[in-house]
Design a protein around this motif. Structure first.
Motif, PDB file in Angstrom:
ATOM      1  N   SER A  98     -19.408 -26.095 -10.608  1.00 29.84           N
ATOM      2  CA  SER A  98     -19.726 -27.304  -9.847  1.00 29.84           C
ATOM      3  C   SER A  98     -20.650 -28.222 -10.637  1.00 29.84           C
ATOM      4  O   SER A  98     -20.437 -29.447 -10.688  1.00 29.84           O
ATOM      5  CB  SER A  98     -20.361 -26.910  -8.519  1.00 29.84           C
ATOM      6  OG  SER A  98     -20.610 -28.046  -7.743  1.00 29.84           O
ATOM      7  N   SER A  99     -21.643 -27.660 -11.274  1.00 30.48           N
ATOM      8  CA  SER A  99     -22.573 -28.443 -12.091  1.00 30.48           C
ATOM      9  C   SER A  99     -21.847 -29.106 -13.251  1.00 30.48           C
ATOM     10  O   SER A  99     -22.096 -30.277 -13.566  1.00 30.48           O
ATOM     11  CB  SER A  99     -23.691 -27.536 -12.604  1.00 30.48           C
ATOM     12  OG  SER A  99     -24.519 -28.233 -13.484  1.00 30.48           O
ATOM     13  N   SER A 100     -20.940 -28.385 -13.890  1.00 32.13           N
ATOM     14  CA  SER A 100     -20.164 -28.943 -14.997  1.00 32.13           C
ATOM     15  C   SER A 100     -19.303 -30.109 -14.532  1.00 32.13           C
ATOM     16  O   SER A 100     -19.187 -31.121 -15.226  1.00 32.13           O
ATOM     17  CB  SER A 100     -19.280 -27.863 -15.625  1.00 32.13           C
ATOM     18  OG  SER A 100     -20.074 -26.869 -16.219  1.00 32.13           O
ATOM     19  N   SER A 132     -11.380 -23.995  -4.157  1.00 27.94           N
ATOM     20  CA  SER A 132     -10.678 -25.147  -3.586  1.00 27.94           C
ATOM     21  C   SER A 132     -11.618 -26.261  -3.137  1.00 27.94           C
ATOM     22  O   SER A 132     -11.410 -27.426  -3.488  1.00 27.94           O
ATOM     23  CB  SER A 132      -9.783 -24.691  -2.443  1.00 27.94           C
ATOM     24  OG  SER A 132      -8.952 -25.736  -2.029  1.00 27.94           O
ATOM     25  N   PRO A 133     -12.699 -25.977  -2.393  1.00 26.63           N
ATOM     26  CA  PRO A 133     -13.599 -27.079  -2.012  1.00 26.63           C
ATOM     27  C   PRO A 133     -14.329 -27.701  -3.201  1.00 26.63           C
ATOM     28  O   PRO A 133     -14.599 -28.900  -3.206  1.00 26.63           O
ATOM     29  CB  PRO A 133     -14.598 -26.441  -1.050  1.00 26.63           C
ATOM     30  CG  PRO A 133     -14.188 -25.051  -0.832  1.00 26.63           C
ATOM     31  CD  PRO A 133     -13.064 -24.727  -1.742  1.00 26.63           C
ATOM     32  N   VAL A 134     -14.630 -26.891  -4.217  1.00 22.47           N
ATOM     33  CA  VAL A 134     -15.327 -27.415  -5.402  1.00 22.47           C
ATOM     34  C   VAL A 134     -14.416 -28.365  -6.172  1.00 22.47           C
ATOM     35  O   VAL A 134     -14.830 -29.462  -6.555  1.00 22.47           O
ATOM     36  CB  VAL A 134     -15.822 -26.253  -6.303  1.00 22.47           C
ATOM     37  CG1 VAL A 134     -16.331 -26.777  -7.632  1.00 22.47           C
ATOM     38  CG2 VAL A 134     -16.903 -25.457  -5.596  1.00 22.47           C
ATOM     39  N   ILE A 135     -13.165 -27.968  -6.375  1.00 20.53           N
ATOM     40  CA  ILE A 135     -12.233 -28.833  -7.109  1.00 20.53           C
ATOM     41  C   ILE A 135     -11.870 -30.060  -6.265  1.00 20.53           C
ATOM     42  O   ILE A 135     -11.690 -31.157  -6.789  1.00 20.53           O
ATOM     43  CB  ILE A 135     -10.979 -28.054  -7.583  1.00 20.53           C
ATOM     44  CG1 ILE A 135     -10.189 -28.848  -8.620  1.00 20.53           C
ATOM     45  CG2 ILE A 135     -10.070 -27.677  -6.451  1.00 20.53           C
ATOM     46  CD1 ILE A 135     -10.805 -28.899  -9.966  1.00 20.53           C
ATOM     47  N   LYS A 161      -2.494 -28.620  -6.396  1.00 21.09           N
ATOM     48  CA  LYS A 161      -2.497 -28.950  -4.967  1.00 21.09           C
ATOM     49  C   LYS A 161      -3.534 -30.037  -4.660  1.00 21.09           C
ATOM     50  O   LYS A 161      -3.238 -30.996  -3.957  1.00 21.09           O
ATOM     51  CB  LYS A 161      -2.776 -27.681  -4.153  1.00 21.09           C
ATOM     52  CG  LYS A 161      -2.616 -27.852  -2.673  1.00 21.09           C
ATOM     53  CD  LYS A 161      -2.601 -26.495  -2.001  1.00 21.09           C
ATOM     54  CE  LYS A 161      -3.954 -26.225  -1.398  1.00 21.09           C
ATOM     55  NZ  LYS A 161      -4.017 -24.966  -0.652  1.00 21.09           N
ATOM     56  N   VAL A 162      -4.712 -29.910  -5.213  1.00 23.04           N
ATOM     57  CA  VAL A 162      -5.770 -30.899  -4.969  1.00 23.04           C
ATOM     58  C   VAL A 162      -5.416 -32.240  -5.592  1.00 23.04           C
ATOM     59  O   VAL A 162      -5.523 -33.285  -4.945  1.00 23.04           O
ATOM     60  CB  VAL A 162      -7.129 -30.383  -5.495  1.00 23.04           C
ATOM     61  CG1 VAL A 162      -8.148 -31.513  -5.544  1.00 23.04           C
ATOM     62  CG2 VAL A 162      -7.634 -29.234  -4.638  1.00 23.04           C
TER      63      VAL A 162
END
Length: 131
Positions: A36-38, A71-74, A105-106
């Motif tokens: 997430s930080s990246s 999935s929520p992070v992407i 998918k995202v």
């Protein structure tokens, strides 16, 4: 030109093509907060350099992540990118069919104003971004 290198994340920008290349090293053990930080670092550099084309080379990344976590992070990453001027994203796929499914998918979401394409070869991905 190298615009960021943390040892985990490397960002190379080519102003002549306006392509930001994102490379993750071949690591097998990483935590979701690091991912997430990246993604936040990538979005920050996309904004600062007004980048319109992104190239993700994930072919050597060996991270297996849980869909409920990833999935929520992407999805947040995709929403953040959609608030920038990014127009195209090319991804050289990893060997993880599961992770690639989540990413596709995202980014195939009809709400995102970004063209997204997956590739197996780096040269094909670069050629598509240059179109």
């Amino acid at each position: 030109m190298n615009i960021y290198n943390s040892g985990f994340l490397n960002l190379e920008y080519d102003p002549s093509t306006d392509i930001l290349s994102v490379n993750f090293p071949p690591v097998s053990d990483i935590l979701m907060p690091e991912i997430s930080s990246s993604f936040g670092v990538i979005v920050e550099h996309v904004r600062n350099y007004d980048i319109k084309k992104l190239l993700f080379d994930a072919k050597d990344t060996q991270v297996d992540v849980d869909e409920e976590e990833f999935s929520p992070v992407i999805a947040q990453f995709a929403r953040s990118l959609s608030s920038t001027r990014v127009q195209k994203i090319a991804r050289v796929v990893s060997s993880s069919h599961y992770r690639e499914h989540v990413v596709r998918k995202v980014f195939k979401d009809k709400e995102l104003p970004i063209l997204f394409q997956s590739f197996t070869e780096l040269d094909s991905a670069i050629a598509w971004l240059k179109l």
